[in-house]
Design a protein around this motif. Structure first.
Motif, short mmCIF file in Angstrom:
data_model
loop_
_atom_site.label_atom_id
_atom_site.label_comp_id
_atom_site.label_asym_id
_atom_site.label_seq_id
_atom_site.Cartn_x
_atom_site.Cartn_y
_atom_site.Cartn_z
N GLU A 1 0.41 6.35 6.17
CA GLU A 1 0.47 7.22 5.18
C GLU A 1 0.95 8.47 5.65
O GLU A 1 1.96 9.26 5.09
N TYR B 1 1.25 4.33 -2.37
CA TYR B 1 1.00 5.55 -1.96
C TYR B 1 2.21 6.74 -2.36
O TYR B 1 1.82 7.78 -2.78
N VAL B 2 3.26 6.35 -2.21
CA VAL B 2 4.54 7.13 -2.37
C VAL B 2 4.66 7.36 -4.00
O VAL B 2 5.02 8.55 -4.56
N ARG C 1 2.49 9.87 -5.00
CA ARG C 1 2.77 11.58 -4.62
C ARG C 1 3.95 11.92 -5.55
O ARG C 1 4.48 12.90 -5.06
N PRO D 1 -3.26 1.61 8.28
CA PRO D 1 -2.76 2.34 6.95
C PRO D 1 -2.97 3.88 6.69
O PRO D 1 -1.90 4.44 6.23
N GLY D 2 -3.74 4.31 7.11
CA GLY D 2 -3.85 5.77 7.03
C GLY D 2 -3.17 6.41 7.72
O GLY D 2 -2.35 7.58 7.46
N ARG E 1 0.84 -1.28 0.02
CA ARG E 1 0.05 0.22 0.06
C ARG E 1 0.76 1.37 0.04
O ARG E 1 0.50 2.18 -0.75
N LEU E 2 2.00 1.28 0.88
CA LEU E 2 2.69 2.42 0.90
C LEU E 2 3.56 2.86 -0.38
O LEU E 2 3.55 3.70 -0.78
N VAL F 1 4.74 8.70 6.67
CA VAL F 1 5.52 8.54 5.81
C VAL F 1 5.56 10.11 4.91
O VAL F 1 6.70 10.41 4.66
N ASP F 2 4.24 10.63 4.72
CA ASP F 2 4.22 12.05 4.32
C ASP F 2 5.37 13.03 5.10
O ASP F 2 6.16 13.49 4.52
#
Length: 147
Positions: free
Chosen positions: A117, A21-22, A25, A113-114, A17-18, A120-121
């Motif tokens: 994220e 997500y990355v 971005r 997971p939220g 998932r990450l 990680v942001d």
């Protein structure tokens, strides 16, 4: 930025998932595995992702296992890796800003997971502040007998 990802079987789904997500971005990713839910040894994947940072192939690493502890400890033993094991965004921010952390360890069994994220942001968008912190980071990098 280019981000290296590594995970064991417990962190596999969150890593997947990450990675997506990355990428969404605008970052490039290097995924060193694992690539399934089959049981594997977290040190191998933590070290493989961290090695990409040391080799200059990646700017930062994101590591995932059940708690983030084992994979983070494995990566952190590598000279030149400053791995932050965090469970909320503020610590991720300060790990980059004050400690110039170049690896982030997350726990798939302890984070949703939220929230992962969000962490990680913070990790990816926060620059190292330098200044008085640079001296301290230098001290971290010294062998124990030279501190």
């Amino acid at each position: 930025m280019r981000i290296a990802f590594g995970a064991d079987h417990a962190g596999y789904e969150l890593k997947e998932r990450l990675v997506e997500y990355v990428r969404s971005r605008g970052h490039e990713t290097i995924d060193v595995g694992t690539h399934s839910l089959d049981s594997v040894d977290y040190p191998s994947f933590g070290k493989a992702a961290a090695q990409r940072v040391l080799d200059g192939e990646a700017d930062l690493a994101v590591l995932v296992c059940g708690t983030g502890i084992g994979i983070g400890m494995s990566a952190g033993k590598m000279p030149g890796i400053r791995c932050a094991m965090v469970s909320e965004p503020y610590s991720a921010h300060l790990a980059r800003q004050h400690n110039d952390a170049n690896a982030l360890a997350l726990g798939a069994r302890v984070l949703g997971p939220g929230l992962a994220e969000m962490i990680v942001d913070e990790f990816l968008q926060t620059p190292f502040e330098g200044g008085r912190h640079a001296r301290r980071v230098g001290m971290i990098e010294q062998p124990a007998d030279e501190s």
